[in-house]
Each structure stands twice: as structure tokens, then as C-alpha cells.
Design a protein around this motif. Sequence first.
Motif, mmCIF file in Angstrom:
data_model
loop_
_atom_site.group_PDB
_atom_site.id
_atom_site.type_symbol
_atom_site.label_atom_id
_atom_site.label_comp_id
_atom_site.label_asym_id
_atom_site.label_seq_id
_atom_site.Cartn_x
_atom_site.Cartn_y
_atom_site.Cartn_z
ATOM 1 N N ASN A 179 0.822 -1.212 0.000
ATOM 2 C CA ASN A 179 0.000 0.000 0.000
ATOM 3 C C ASN A 179 0.857 1.264 0.000
ATOM 4 O OD1 ASN A 179 -3.260 -0.574 1.397
ATOM 5 N ND2 ASN A 179 -1.943 -2.045 0.388
ATOM 6 N N ASN A 205 -5.000 -3.168 -13.792
ATOM 7 C CA ASN A 205 -5.890 -2.594 -12.774
ATOM 8 C C ASN A 205 -6.380 -3.638 -11.794
ATOM 9 O OD1 ASN A 205 -7.069 0.470 -13.399
ATOM 10 N ND2 ASN A 205 -6.124 -0.517 -15.164
ATOM 11 N N ILE A 206 -6.857 -4.779 -12.281
ATOM 12 C CA ILE A 206 -7.411 -5.809 -11.396
ATOM 13 C C ILE A 206 -6.320 -6.432 -10.532
ATOM 14 C CG2 ILE A 206 -8.543 -8.064 -11.352
ATOM 15 C CD1 ILE A 206 -10.097 -7.182 -13.844
ATOM 16 N N MET A 209 -5.458 -3.904 -7.851
ATOM 17 C CA MET A 209 -6.546 -3.823 -6.874
ATOM 18 C C MET A 209 -6.525 -5.015 -5.925
ATOM 19 S SD MET A 209 -9.920 -2.180 -8.714
ATOM 20 C CE MET A 209 -9.902 -3.156 -10.207
ATOM 21 N N VAL A 213 -5.989 -4.692 -1.846
ATOM 22 C CA VAL A 213 -7.002 -5.167 -0.896
ATOM 23 C C VAL A 213 -6.419 -6.235 0.022
ATOM 24 C CG1 VAL A 213 -9.183 -6.398 -0.681
ATOM 25 C CG2 VAL A 213 -8.952 -4.569 -2.366
ATOM 26 N N LEU A 249 -15.517 -0.083 0.063
ATOM 27 C CA LEU A 249 -15.209 -0.223 -1.365
ATOM 28 C C LEU A 249 -16.434 0.059 -2.220
ATOM 29 C CD1 LEU A 249 -12.908 -3.387 -1.389
ATOM 30 C CD2 LEU A 249 -12.225 -1.003 -1.643
ATOM 31 N N ALA A 280 -13.773 1.752 -9.789
ATOM 32 C CA ALA A 280 -13.400 0.705 -8.838
ATOM 33 C C ALA A 280 -11.958 0.880 -8.376
ATOM 34 C CB ALA A 280 -13.584 -0.672 -9.477
ATOM 35 N N PHE A 281 -11.066 1.216 -9.306
ATOM 36 C CA PHE A 281 -9.658 1.385 -8.945
ATOM 37 C C PHE A 281 -9.479 2.550 -7.980
ATOM 38 C CE2 PHE A 281 -5.272 2.712 -9.430
ATOM 39 C CZ PHE A 281 -4.595 1.505 -9.457
ATOM 40 N N GLU A 282 -10.169 3.663 -8.226
ATOM 41 C CA GLU A 282 -10.039 4.806 -7.332
ATOM 42 C C GLU A 282 -10.577 4.489 -5.938
ATOM 43 O OE1 GLU A 282 -8.274 7.570 -8.002
ATOM 44 O OE2 GLU A 282 -7.838 6.347 -9.760
ATOM 45 N N SER A 283 -11.664 3.729 -5.870
ATOM 46 C CA SER A 283 -12.220 3.358 -4.576
ATOM 47 C C SER A 283 -11.241 2.508 -3.776
ATOM 48 C CB SER A 283 -13.537 2.592 -4.771
ATOM 49 O OG SER A 283 -14.072 2.185 -3.532
ATOM 50 N N VAL A 284 -10.510 1.635 -4.479
ATOM 51 C CA VAL A 284 -9.534 0.771 -3.813
ATOM 52 C C VAL A 284 -8.282 1.540 -3.432
ATOM 53 C CG1 VAL A 284 -8.008 -1.210 -4.149
ATOM 54 C CG2 VAL A 284 -10.373 -1.340 -4.903
ATOM 55 N N THR A 285 -7.748 2.306 -4.368
ATOM 56 C CA THR A 285 -6.451 2.946 -4.139
ATOM 57 C C THR A 285 -6.521 4.058 -3.107
ATOM 58 O OG1 THR A 285 -4.509 3.830 -5.307
ATOM 59 C CG2 THR A 285 -6.652 4.739 -5.912
#
Length: 438
Positions: A179, A205-206, A209, A213, A249, A280-285
Motif C-alpha cells: 500500500n 488494474n485488477i 486492486m 485489498v 469499497l 473501482a480502482f479509485e475506490s480501492v487505491t
Amino acid sequence: MLLSFFRRLERPFRTMRPGRLIVLVFLFIILLGAGLLCLPAASRSGEPTPFLTSLFTATSATCVTGLIRVDTGSYWSPFGQAVILLLIQIGGLGFMSVAAIASFVLRRTITLHERMVMSAGLNLSDGGGIVRLTRRVLFGTFIIEGTGAVLLSCRFVPHYGFPKGITMGVFHAVSAFCNAGFDLMGTPDDPFQSLIGWAEDPLVNITLMALIVLGGLGFFVWSDVWDKHSFCRLRLHTKIVLTATAGLLLFGFGWTLLFEWSNPATLGAFDTPHKLLAAAFESVTLRTAGFNTIDLGALTGPSQAVSCLLMFIGGSPGSTAGGIKTVTAAVLVLTAISAFCGRTTVSAFGRTIAPRSIMNAVTLLMAGGVLCLVGACAIAGIEDAPFHQCLFEAVSAFGTVGVSMGLTPTLAAASRVILIVCGLLRLRCGWKFYRGRR
């Protein structure tokens, strides 16, 4: 004679409190890393790097913050990048977990004091089973990072060539799992670009992510899930972590879609599938990873506010992530719900939450909130910049996220020191309040 000297030097640390020892060793690692980054061999230009820039980078890497003064890919040489990667790995796992590798290889008995320090580093209240847990942490970490490196290399090797592609895959896999948010995508002509050029690539990306996580769930959660194999049998801590992580998330994903869908500077430039991927990527990162695939400086006001909230919460206790932690946020929400409903106790999944945990959560919320606000006000007083940008950078430093609205590279020396202090105080607050919360 030399062995006797080192034994005398080690003696004061044998009786030192684990929390204090961890802070001192991390400070030593940061200073050592800063010294190495000051060397001419650490920069591509072959010139020594100013100490404050090196200290800022070393602190950001060791605290897995991700904020940078100079672009990692274009400024630092392979030697400098290797130093940064090592600092990220030590910061993500904890120095005692890394040091335990030598003990396992040499088959040396780990002392009781070392077990206490290891448990403190992993935010556990006791040392029971700590060696077994550390073995799992190390084994799981290298398996996950190795798998991520292979998957990323499959995309980077065709683009950058074999040697550089492998290097890019390994570096970004470690950075994502820890992270940290450091990347090597910048060039002299286009620095600080992060992963914007790969925003439409599903594999990159996946994979990132998944690494983020898994790194942000926490080592104790790994062990509990591995042992129990059933949600109903999991400990309360694990249930709260998994539920809170999923909720945050989904919340970040939905909010980003709602307010950025038509923004031409962010999601509006993509087609529908890639809008979903980028959201989705922004929510994770934003949960302490520090990468970005869209221009964060172009986010709408509501998205910036929620970004600060997600960064402030961060990951889970005992993980590679920062922030006040998901468990803290969940306890605060459950406490508020109980108060609104007129209940005198706070419970989750049929278990009562101890008053001590509630006190710790409130204390950490107040300490973190005050630290971010004071840091933002101080930076705003020094820099000629809007307060919301200063607050974004301060929260990013406190949450050890590393995303930026473009302000950090332009900051004066005093402002950079403030961000360093925000990251270090977050680590100290974490060790003081997270331990024992299961």
C-alpha cells in the motif's frame, strides 16, 4: 572484540518497551535510507540529492505513504529505486518480520523479547503463536507479491522489454501489496503520471486492486480466514474488517460513479466499461495505496471530500495500510447507531464491544482529526494554495496514502517537514491504540 562491542550496544534495547523500540528502529531505518538516497549513485544525474528530499522520500517509503518530492521513475537511478523498494518492503511487513527471516534461515531461537516486539509490530495483544503467524505472513506475502509480479510482468515485458518489464512488475507488485503507491511510470518529459497511461488495462488494474485489498486486510485476518474457512466461525475482529472493507469499497465506487460519470477530466473521457474499472480502482487505491488512473486534481468537490474520508479511514489493523483503520470507523458507526437507538451497549454480530475499544476509537478519531487539521492549516499558512488542497495532502500523509492533487512536489521545506511529521505521528498513534483490538 567487535562482537563484544555489538553485544554491549544491544544491551539497552533488550529491556526497552516494544512500542518504543519499534519507533526508534524505524527512525534509524529512515535515516539510513535517507543517507543512501543522498549518495550520487542514487540519482540518475549522478549528483548528490539534498538531504531533506532524501529524508522525505525515505520517510514516505518506510511509512508506506507514497507522497514524493521528485518522480521515482525519472529521478532515481536503479540503485536509488532498489533502496526505495527495500524501505517499502520493510515498512510494509515491519522490521521484525523481515529480521525473522534470518532467524528462520539460521534456525536460531527467537527470544521472548523478540516475540513481544514482533507481536507489537503486527498489532497483537500477546505473543502467543506469533512465530507461526509470522511464518504465515512472510510466506503469504512473498506468494502474493510473486504472483502479482508475474501477472504485471506479462503486461509490462511486451511494452518495456524483458529486463525493465520484470523490474516494473516486481516493483509495482511490492508497492501495491504494501500500500505504498510508489511507481516507476514517470519519465523526464512526463513525471508524476502514476498509472494514468494504464487506466484502460484490465489486467494491470485488477491485479493491483487485488494486491492492495489483500495487503490492506491485515495479517491477523489472513490467519483467521485460513484457519476457520467459514464466516460464522471467524473472530469478531475479522468479521468487522471484512464487512467494513466491502462496505467502504462499494461506497467509494458508487460515489465516484455518481459525481464523476460526466466529468470530462476524469471518468467522462472513458466508455462505460472503463468508467466502471476506473471508479473501482479509485475506490480501492484511496484506501492508502496511492496510485491513480485519473487526474485527482480534476475531481469534483464531493469526490474530493469522500476521497479525504476514505484516506482518513484507511485499511485494517495489522496490515500494510494506514489511516485510523476500518475497525475504528466501524466501532464509531456502531456506537452512533446504539446511541440513536437508546441502547447502553455496543454490539456487532451478536458480540458486545468492550468500552475500552470504544474509547480507543474515539481517541484515535480525535487525534487523527486534529493532526490533519493542524497540518493542513500550517501548510496553508506557508504555501499560497487553497485550503482544500492542503487538507488533501495532509490527510494523504496521515493515512499513508500517497495520492496528491499536485501540490506536494511544489511544497517548501517547512511544509514537507509537516507531512513527514504527519506520517510518523500516524504510525505512533497506530501502535498505541490498535493493539489488542480483535
